[in-house]
Write an enzyme that holds these catalytic residues in place. Structure first.
Site: not given
Lengths: 294, 258
Positions: A243, A246, A274
């Site tokens: 991601c 994060c 997240c």
């Protein structure tokens, strides 16, 4: 909000007879895991396809002490999620949250939260087409018979076609599962990434299809197996990058287009997950840009 | 041939209200035997076939079938699950219009493989190999395995339908005008193929046709139907060369000799 404001609505919008009818359907669905129970779906103050089935199931099981979370494709802040959350705040005056852990009821459109659900939580799915065999067999009389007699060869015909055309099972969402060794079920259009989370889940999972007037359920600790071939076993999606915000590795990611020059990023589809990770100090490679923008 | 019949039909009648579909039909079908049912349209041939294949409930009479374990079972007394299982394993049904018997929106390979998957085959490679093998046996080239039947000619569709039915090695196949709607040269090839398959596999078959040439080429024995009744039956060559009933004589003499 004062009680005077609520006077025009029964608690949680539906009248008590309707809730009773839906609860009976839910109990039957829980008793026969994966079986589609017909119910007298009501008109809701929203169009079909926006979650009328899920809303009715939620309305029927909601109590004043419940804490509600609503997600749409994993996100708490999209139109569908915000509207349904506001709806129940208004008609039931219940507490709402975006935190998966704090919620007792989670209504979802097409995702299962990344955080493991625990006993006592209920996940309510919005289902557009509950019949997994529908696209191969258009007759409802015939599909009901096939469920009754456990004739599920046709489901594998679909997977065969996938492999013959694409070299692998190309179904990525609404991936058919077999529940407790008996009924084949459509897990609603969740990505197949989420299928393993349904297996032996501690939480109760309820599915409501408003237009098709069906409710089905997977009780806690129920076996949920994704269909496959011996030489083409079931696999979930994998992502090359973590991601961008994060840095999470083992989660389902959404692709976000950033500009018209081919720029794009991959971020967690589960916004709550997240944010929790960002708050506890995890950083992806674009996290700095986001903070700067804010 | 063994000494016990495969199918025992006794006094089958089917009425559509006051109208007669077929009346008091009785016969035995033996393993490896091909029986042709001929007659003009409206004579009750297809009604009879549908009654035998449990696609229609007969008004009266009984049909008994000898299962693989040797026991005779009354089809009307079987559960629906058993009947449907029989239909997709031990039996085949070839429709006149291939679109009725095929899934037009899935590939040829999946069409042939469907029965295998229905009886629990779960190995893609094996299913595909068997499907390819069967396509070869009905003279469809291997590179058409991933094409949909929509892209096939009428003759190919019919051959595909036959492959789809035979893949579970059934013992009894029902055919409803298998060559209807095909041009003559394609008919000839299909008949040739069918004759070969029936002989190689030792199939029993009941073939409904209005085409006496089909009966002559395929069948050992034939029944002539008129107005819902069987008016004459016997060995195919006997019936065609020495017809006794006036109607059969008419039928036989109305074939064009070229």
């Amino acid at each position: 909000m004062t009680t005077a404001d609520l006077a025009t609505y029964n608690f949680a919008y539906l009248d008590e007879q309707t809730k009773r009818m839906i609860r009976r359907a839910i109990l039957k669905a829980i008793a026969i895991p994966g079986y589609q129970v017909p119910f007298a779906s009501r008109e809701m103050p929203m169009p079909y396809g926006w979650g009328t089935g899920g809303v009715q199931v939620t309305a029927a099981i909601l109590g004043p002490k419940d804490v509600l979370k609503v997600i749409d494709q994993g996100a708490d802040d999209t139109t569908n999620a915000v509207s349904i959350r506001a709806f129940f705040q208004k008609v039931a005056n219940v507490a709402v949250t975006t935190k998966t852990r704090a919620a007792t009821i989670i209504q979802t459109r097409h995702r299962i939260p990344e955080e493991k659900l625990t006993s006592g939580q209920t996940l309510v799915y919005q289902v557009p087409i509950p019949e997994p065999l529908r696209f191969l067999e258009p007759r409802e009389t015939e599909t009901r018979k096939m469920h009754a007699l456990e004739e599920y060869g046709l489901m594998h015909v679909k997977l065969y076609e996938d492999i013959a055309r694409n070299g692998h099972i190309a179904t990525t969402y609404a991936y058919p599962v077999k529940v407790e060794g008996r009924y084949v079920m459509d897990p609603s259009p969740t990505p197949k990434f989420d299928n393993p989370k349904m297996h032996m889940s501690e939480a109760l999972q309820l599915f409501g299809a408003g237009r098709e007037k069906r409710i089905y359920a997977v009780p806690p600790y129920t076996e949920v197996v994704s269909l496959d071939f011996e030489d083409h076993p079931f696999e979930i999606q994998t992502f090359d990058k973590p991601c961008a915000l994060c840095g999470a590795q083992d989660v389902y990611l959404d692709e976000v287009v950033l500009d018209d020059r081919g720029g794009r990023m991959f971020v967690c589809s589960d916004t709550d997950h997240c944010e929790q990770r960002c708050a506890s100090g995890h950083r992806g490679h674009l996290a700095h840009d986001k903070e700067a923008a804010e | 041939m063994t000494d016990a019949p495969l199918l025992k039909v006794r006094d089958i009648s089917k009425f559509y209200g006051a109208r007669i579909g077929c009346r008091n039909v009785s016969f035995d079908l033996w393993p490896g035997e091909v029986l042709a049912v001929v007659g003009e349209s409206g004579s009750g041939k297809t009604t009879l076939l549908n009654c035998l294949a449990t696609r229609l409930m007969p008004t009266s009479g009984s049909v008994e079938y000898r299962m693989r374990d040797g026991t005779m079972r009354d089809l009307a007394r079987m559960s629906e699950a058993e009947r449907r299982f029989l239909m997709r394993t031990d039996w085949g049904f070839v429709h006149q219009n291939p679109a009725d018997g095929l899934r037009m929106a899935v590939s040829a390979g999946a069409n042939v493989g469907e029965r295998l998957m229905a009886v629990g085959e779960r190995h893609y490679g094996n299913i595909r190999e068997t499907a390819g093998d069967w396509l070869g046996r009905v003279e469809i080239s291997a590179d058409r395995i991933d094409d949909q039947p929509r892209a096939f000619s009428g003759g190919m569709r019919q051959r595909l339908q036959i492959a789809r039915n035979l893949v579970t090695s059934p013992r009894l196949v029902f055919m409803d005008e298998p060559t209807g709607g095909l041009d003559v040269s394609v008919q000839a090839r299909l008949l040739d193929l069918l004759r070969g398959l029936v002989q190689d596999l030792g199939l029993s078959a009941i073939v409904v046709t209005h085409d006496l040439a089909v009966a002559r080429l395929l069948s050992h024995r034939m029944m002539v139907m008129k107005d819902g009744l069987v008016i004459e039956q016997g060995l195919t060559d006997r019936v065609l060369d020495d017809p006794r009933e006036a109607y059969t004589q008419l039928l036989v003499s109305s074939i064009l000799q070229v």
